[in-house]
Motif scaffolding. Structure first.
Motif, PDB file in Angstrom:
ATOM      1  N   ALA A 649       0.783  -1.192   0.078  1.00 47.12           N
ATOM      2  CA  ALA A 649      -0.067   0.018   0.093  1.00 47.12           C
ATOM      3  C   ALA A 649       0.894   1.422   0.065  1.00 47.12           C
ATOM      4  N   THR A 650       0.239   2.376  -0.471  1.00 46.91           N
ATOM      5  CA  THR A 650       1.060   3.667  -0.409  1.00 46.91           C
ATOM      6  C   THR A 650       0.293   4.623   0.412  1.00 46.91           C
ATOM      7  N   PHE A 651      -0.958   4.293   0.653  1.00 53.53           N
ATOM      8  CA  PHE A 651      -1.768   5.097   1.705  1.00 53.53           C
ATOM      9  C   PHE A 651      -2.634   4.336   2.664  1.00 53.53           C
ATOM     10  N   ILE A 652      -2.872   4.735   3.885  1.00 47.45           N
ATOM     11  CA  ILE A 652      -3.506   4.264   4.623  1.00 47.45           C
ATOM     12  C   ILE A 652      -4.501   5.331   5.277  1.00 47.45           C
ATOM     13  N   SER A 653      -5.869   5.140   5.273  1.00 47.53           N
ATOM     14  CA  SER A 653      -6.950   5.982   6.052  1.00 47.53           C
ATOM     15  C   SER A 653      -7.464   5.247   7.201  1.00 47.53           C
ATOM     16  N   LEU A 654      -7.499   5.739   8.650  1.00 55.64           N
ATOM     17  CA  LEU A 654      -7.791   5.342   9.492  1.00 55.64           C
ATOM     18  C   LEU A 654      -8.878   6.073  10.280  1.00 55.64           C
ATOM     19  N   ASN A 655      -9.993   5.553  10.714  1.00 59.54           N
ATOM     20  CA  ASN A 655     -10.989   6.697  11.261  1.00 59.54           C
ATOM     21  C   ASN A 655     -11.582   5.766  12.451  1.00 59.54           C
ATOM     22  N   LEU A 656     -11.647   6.403  13.840  1.00 60.75           N
ATOM     23  CA  LEU A 656     -12.123   5.764  14.781  1.00 60.75           C
ATOM     24  C   LEU A 656     -13.241   6.764  15.388  1.00 60.75           C
ATOM     25  N   GLN A 657     -14.714   6.360  15.257  1.00 57.61           N
ATOM     26  CA  GLN A 657     -15.757   7.410  15.834  1.00 57.61           C
ATOM     27  C   GLN A 657     -16.798   6.484  16.566  1.00 57.61           C
ATOM     28  N   MET A 658     -17.650   7.290  17.131  1.00 56.75           N
ATOM     29  CA  MET A 658     -18.732   6.903  17.769  1.00 56.75           C
ATOM     30  C   MET A 658     -20.087   6.851  17.011  1.00 56.75           C
ATOM     31  N   GLU A 659     -20.826   5.550  16.790  1.00 52.51           N
ATOM     32  CA  GLU A 659     -22.049   5.579  16.156  1.00 52.51           C
ATOM     33  C   GLU A 659     -22.978   4.667  16.839  1.00 52.51           C
ATOM     34  N   ASN A 661     -23.867   4.894  19.943  1.00 49.28           N
ATOM     35  CA  ASN A 661     -23.099   4.066  21.395  1.00 49.28           C
ATOM     36  C   ASN A 661     -22.178   2.770  21.029  1.00 49.28           C
ATOM     37  N   GLN A 662     -21.640   3.028  19.915  1.00 47.21           N
ATOM     38  CA  GLN A 662     -20.621   1.941  19.393  1.00 47.21           C
ATOM     39  C   GLN A 662     -19.543   2.816  18.687  1.00 47.21           C
ATOM     40  N   LEU A 663     -18.298   1.954  19.003  1.00 47.55           N
ATOM     41  CA  LEU A 663     -17.229   2.755  18.260  1.00 47.55           C
ATOM     42  C   LEU A 663     -16.795   1.958  16.938  1.00 47.55           C
ATOM     43  N   LEU A 664     -16.893   2.616  15.876  1.00 43.94           N
ATOM     44  CA  LEU A 664     -16.785   2.299  14.401  1.00 43.94           C
ATOM     45  C   LEU A 664     -15.522   2.591  14.008  1.00 43.94           C
ATOM     46  N   LEU A 665     -14.590   1.348  13.760  1.00 44.90           N
ATOM     47  CA  LEU A 665     -13.404   1.698  13.180  1.00 44.90           C
ATOM     48  C   LEU A 665     -13.435   1.128  11.825  1.00 44.90           C
ATOM     49  N   THR A 666     -12.712   2.144  10.977  1.00 42.48           N
ATOM     50  CA  THR A 666     -12.741   1.902   9.503  1.00 42.48           C
ATOM     51  C   THR A 666     -11.315   2.279   9.059  1.00 42.48           C
ATOM     52  N   LEU A 667     -10.687   1.044   8.439  1.00 42.44           N
ATOM     53  CA  LEU A 667      -9.335   1.314   8.008  1.00 42.44           C
ATOM     54  C   LEU A 667      -9.425   0.915   6.420  1.00 42.44           C
ATOM     55  N   THR A 668      -8.771   1.878   5.559  1.00 46.81           N
ATOM     56  CA  THR A 668      -9.062   1.661   4.002  1.00 46.81           C
ATOM     57  C   THR A 668      -7.351   1.727   3.650  1.00 46.81           C
ATOM     58  N   ASP A 669      -6.859   0.882   2.701  1.00 50.46           N
ATOM     59  CA  ASP A 669      -5.915   1.036   2.005  1.00 50.46           C
ATOM     60  C   ASP A 669      -5.756   0.723   0.706  1.00 50.46           C
ATOM     61  N   ASP A 670      -4.629   1.218  -0.043  1.00 48.30           N
ATOM     62  CA  ASP A 670      -4.601   0.939  -1.673  1.00 48.30           C
ATOM     63  C   ASP A 670      -3.768  -0.106  -2.159  1.00 48.30           C
ATOM     64  N   GLY A 671      -3.501  -1.165  -1.149  1.00 50.27           N
ATOM     65  CA  GLY A 671      -2.728  -2.047  -1.593  1.00 50.27           C
ATOM     66  C   GLY A 671      -3.113  -3.130  -2.543  1.00 50.27           C
ATOM     67  N   ASP A 672      -2.256  -4.203  -2.712  1.00 52.93           N
ATOM     68  CA  ASP A 672      -2.592  -5.375  -3.684  1.00 52.93           C
ATOM     69  C   ASP A 672      -4.073  -6.046  -3.572  1.00 52.93           C
ATOM     70  N   GLY A 673      -4.609  -5.881  -2.288  1.00 50.14           N
ATOM     71  CA  GLY A 673      -6.063  -6.570  -2.285  1.00 50.14           C
ATOM     72  C   GLY A 673      -5.603  -8.292  -2.366  1.00 50.14           C
ATOM     73  N   MET A 674      -6.883  -9.005  -2.221  1.00 52.36           N
ATOM     74  CA  MET A 674      -6.776 -10.237  -2.134  1.00 52.36           C
ATOM     75  C   MET A 674      -8.086 -10.957  -2.566  1.00 52.36           C
ATOM     76  N   LEU A 675      -8.039 -12.107  -2.857  1.00 47.54           N
ATOM     77  CA  LEU A 675      -9.097 -13.062  -3.312  1.00 47.54           C
ATOM     78  C   LEU A 675     -10.104 -13.290  -2.402  1.00 47.54           C
ATOM     79  N   PRO A 676     -11.475 -13.698  -2.589  1.00 48.44           N
ATOM     80  CA  PRO A 676     -12.190 -13.989  -1.226  1.00 48.44           C
ATOM     81  C   PRO A 676     -11.777 -15.267  -0.542  1.00 48.44           C
ATOM     82  N   GLU A 677     -11.369 -16.166  -1.110  1.00 47.93           N
ATOM     83  CA  GLU A 677     -10.679 -17.340  -0.403  1.00 47.93           C
ATOM     84  C   GLU A 677      -9.481 -17.097   0.630  1.00 47.93           C
ATOM     85  N   GLN A 678      -8.664 -16.191  -0.121  1.00 44.90           N
ATOM     86  CA  GLN A 678      -7.549 -15.657   0.814  1.00 44.90           C
ATOM     87  C   GLN A 678      -7.975 -15.190   2.136  1.00 44.90           C
ATOM     88  N   LEU A 679      -9.412 -14.575   2.137  1.00 42.69           N
ATOM     89  CA  LEU A 679      -9.772 -13.718   3.401  1.00 42.69           C
ATOM     90  C   LEU A 679      -9.974 -14.769   4.525  1.00 42.69           C
TER      91      LEU A 679
END
Length: 720
Positions: A649-659, A661-679
């Motif tokens: 990846a060359t860039f990461i966006s990380l966001n942690l907020q309340m929604e 009464n829950q904590l919502l953690l969102t992390l996005t990158d522009d890396g190679d990604g993967m196939l569904p079976e790899q998940l």
């Protein structure tokens, strides 16, 4: 043995080789001429354009394929023109497969693929298994030759399994031969020898002479690369005898050429010239257009003899031959060879022009990558001699990047040493020292894991001993306190009993004593609670240490692996020191609030690798966040971030907020990604999902190859 300093032995060996050659040539020429004459008479009598004539043309083409490819091509072209009239799937497969085989022999890989694919399509359509196997086998050979070794290996292993299931035993030696060729390129010489011996037995059993000769050549190459030159020549002479017997002049000349190369590597140049010139005579006799390689080897031999004039003569003849057949990769190789000659006579300006042309051709036409890397290194050194250090560094860096990509360790070491020399000449001592460090990077690479494992094994054992000792001491203290309480309780009962009996006499004394006992009991209960709290705290420390060891150390060891292959080598020691610090502090509870911890981690470990953005909602009291929740979120963030680094990846966006009464953690990158079976297979991702589940939350992950990764984690907001 066949390579010896003893002149008498060498003469004897050459005499045996000459006798084999004379006898084999007589048998091969006589046998082939008789078959060819018979086929020609049959063809002359059979004028009708039907399947019989197609088969005769195909048989004649195979008779000439290995000693006069041009004539073979004429017969096959005539047969191909008849195919639409006969409409026979079998004959179509035969002619298309033969043309694919012919173009493989003369190294026209594009046409070879074209005709082999046609043949495969028909064989699959009509379920002709044996025909399909033969065509696929030829295609695998072309694939291996054109650097598609992984696909070729998969196809060959599949064909070998198919041959065993269908009992196509005669095809096995050819399959094994192609596999051996791939293993030779991979440097797995012992595997080649084991495979080859098995293949030779099958070839002899099924009388597959061509397959046996190919396997003997593989064995010779493996032995040569391991330094067993005498045995290598022995196997080559056996192969020559077989090729002479079956009239395969193309491969016969190739074996003589290989023998010459062996003698050249031993600097036995006169013997080398004898063998290579024999190969040249055969090539000229059969008018083989693939003669450039022989001229090239003669040029190499005379370069070894320091006869630059003759070397240039043969290199230029090789260049002409490659240009006639349009062999771009061969042309690129000759440019490199001529560049070497100019370097030898110190004509550096002429040399760099030729070397740059050769590199450009090699890169454009996907030539041999190792030759390309060596060419880049030579080009870098030539520019250094011209004092053009900027270009020298550019070419050396390109060689380094390719050496890392393809794991050419020797070339990598040479280029780092070379860069040190360049920077020293430029009086850039710190840079020279920095790059010199990388000359040892391979040793570090091999030792890092074992050192780290041994280090942490020792630290774990030490921590466990300390933990068990403290735990035992606290348990003893707890047991002692409980016994004291029991004893005091017993004594209290005795006192109460006595006080009851003496209530009228000792009322005032009992009242005083009773108050004192209550105070003592409260103090002891408080001490016991403190002991129990300390014991629970140590249990938590041990749990934290286990988590830290599993997740933190594991993540950083992964980071070490990625850091080693990076260009900034000086970071290696800093990372190892960081791991040591983490291990030393494994028993300490994290003190910083979650935002500060994450910002520290990103700044310390990630900022040098990629860009990032971190956002936290201000409505959450992070200082009072439940420690267990904060620890799990911290682990999830570090694991996901390091995964992004590994995914390029060359860039990461990380966001942690309340929604809600829950904590919502969102992390996005522009890396190679993967196939569904790899998940489903990633241990780290499973750990993250388990952490989210333990907190009563969920994790969702969206990813596709080359499209980056998006992770959304929701957990309940809990304060301490």
């Amino acid at each position: 043995m066949f390579i010896s300093t003893n002149v008498a032995k060498i003469c004897k060996i050459l005499l045996i080789a000459v006798l084999w050659l004379a006898n084999g040539c007589f048998m091969a020429v006589y046998g082939q001429n008789a078959v060819v004459d018979s086929l020609k008479r049959e063809l002359e009598r059979h004028k009708e354009e039907d399947t019989v004539r197609v088969k005769l043309l195909q048989d004649l083409a195979y008779e000439f394929m290995f000693n006069n490819p041009a004539i073979a091509e004429e017969y096959l072209n005539e047969a191909e023109a008849i195919l639409p009239k006969v409409n026979s799937p079998k004959r179509m497969i035969g002619i298309y497969g033969a043309k694919g085989n012919l173009y493989q022999i003369i190294a026209n890989n594009t046409k070879s693929y074209e005709y082999l694919d046609k043949a495969m399509e028909i064989a699959k359509k009509y379920n002709f298994k044996k025909d399909l196997l033969k065509v696929m086998l030829t295609k695998a050979g072309v694939m291996a030759r054109t650097q598609n070794s992984l696909e070729a290996k998969i196809m060959l292993l599949s064909l070998w399994k198919m041959a065993k299931q269908e009992k196509y035993e005669k095809e096995e030696p050819t399959i094994i031969g192609h596999l051996g060729g791939i293993y030779l390129n991979e440097g797995k010489y012992d595997s080649v020898k084991i495979l080859t011996l098995e293949g030779i037995k099958v070839a002899q059993k099924t009388n597959n002479l061509r397959g046996e000769a190919g396997l003997l050549n593989n064995m010779s190459t493996a032995l040569k690369r391991q330094g067993h030159y005498a045995e290598a020549v022995d196997y080559l002479l056996q192969a020559i005898k077989i090729y002479q017997k079956i009239g395969d002049k193309i491969n016969e000349s190739a074996m003589y050429l290989n023998a010459g190369i062996i003698y050249s590597s031993l600097e036995s140049f006169d013997n080398a010239i004898t063998y290579v010139e024999t190969a040249l005579k055969i090539k000229i006799e059969i008018k083989d257009k693939e003669i450039g390689l022989v001229y090239q080897e003669l040029g190499n031999i005379f370069f070894g003899k320091k006869d630059i004039n003759k070397s240039n003569k043969y290199f230029n003849q090789a260049l002409d031959a490659y240009q006639v057949i349009g062999d771009s990769i061969g042309i690129g190789d000759i440019k490199y060879c001529l560049g070497q000659n100019y370097i030898y006579i110190e004509k550096y300006k002429e040399a760099v022009i030729l070397l740059e042309e050769g590199c450009l051709i090699n890169k454009k036409h996907n030539g041999n990558i190792q030759t390309y890397v060596i060419s880049l290194g030579l080009l870098a050194d030539t520019y250094r001699k011209l004092k053009d250090y900027n270009k020298s560094v550019i070419y050396s860096r390109e060689a380094i990047n390719l050496s890392k990509q393809y794991n050419f360790r020797e070339q990598l070491k040479k280029q780092y040493q070379f860069l040190s020399v360049v920077y020293l000449e430029k009086s850039s001592l710190p840079k020279a020292v920095q790059d010199s460090i990388f000359t040892y990077i391979n040793s570090v690479n091999n030792l890092t894991d074992s050192i780290a494992k041994n280090k942490y094994k020792g630290e774990v054992a030490e921590k466990l001993v300390k933990y068990e000792t403290e735990k035992k001491d606290l348990e003893n203290a707890k047991l002692k306190a409980e016994n004291e309480l029991k004893d005091k309780a017993n004594r209290q009962q005795q006192y109460l009993f006595g006080a009851g009996l003496l209530v009228l006499v000792l009322g005032a004394i009992f009242f005083f004593y009773r108050n004192r006992q209550k105070a003592t009991q409260a103090l002891q209960a408080k001490e016991l609670a403190m002991i129990q709290e300390k014991l629970a705290e140590i249990e938590n420390v041990f749990g934290y240490f286990s988590t830290e060891l599993h997740d933190g150390v594991k993540s950083r060891l992964k980071l070490i692996a990625s850091q080693i292959s990076a260009e900034e080598g000086q970071e290696l020691q800093a990372i190892i020191d960081e791991i040591s610090i983490i291990a030393d502090k494994a028993a300490e509870q994290p003190q910083l609030p979650l935002p500060e911890r994450i910002q520290w981690f990103m700044h310390r470990n990630i900022a040098s690798k990629l860009s990032y953005k971190v956002e936290f909602t201000p409505t959450v009291n992070w200082q009072q966040l439940d420690r267990n929740t904060a620890l799990h979120l911290w682990r999830m963030v570090t694991e996901l971030t390091l995964n992004a680094v590994k995914a390029n990846a060359t860039f990461i966006s990380l966001n942690l907020q309340m929604e809600n009464n829950q904590l919502l953690l969102t992390l996005t990158d522009d890396g190679d990604g993967m196939l569904p079976e790899q998940l489903k297979n990633g241990t780290g991702l499973q750990n993250i999902q388990e952490r989210a589940k333990n907190l009563g939350g969920t994790m969702q992950l969206f990813s596709q190859p080359n499209e980056g990764t998006n992770v959304v984690i929701k957990v309940p907001l809990v304060y301490a």
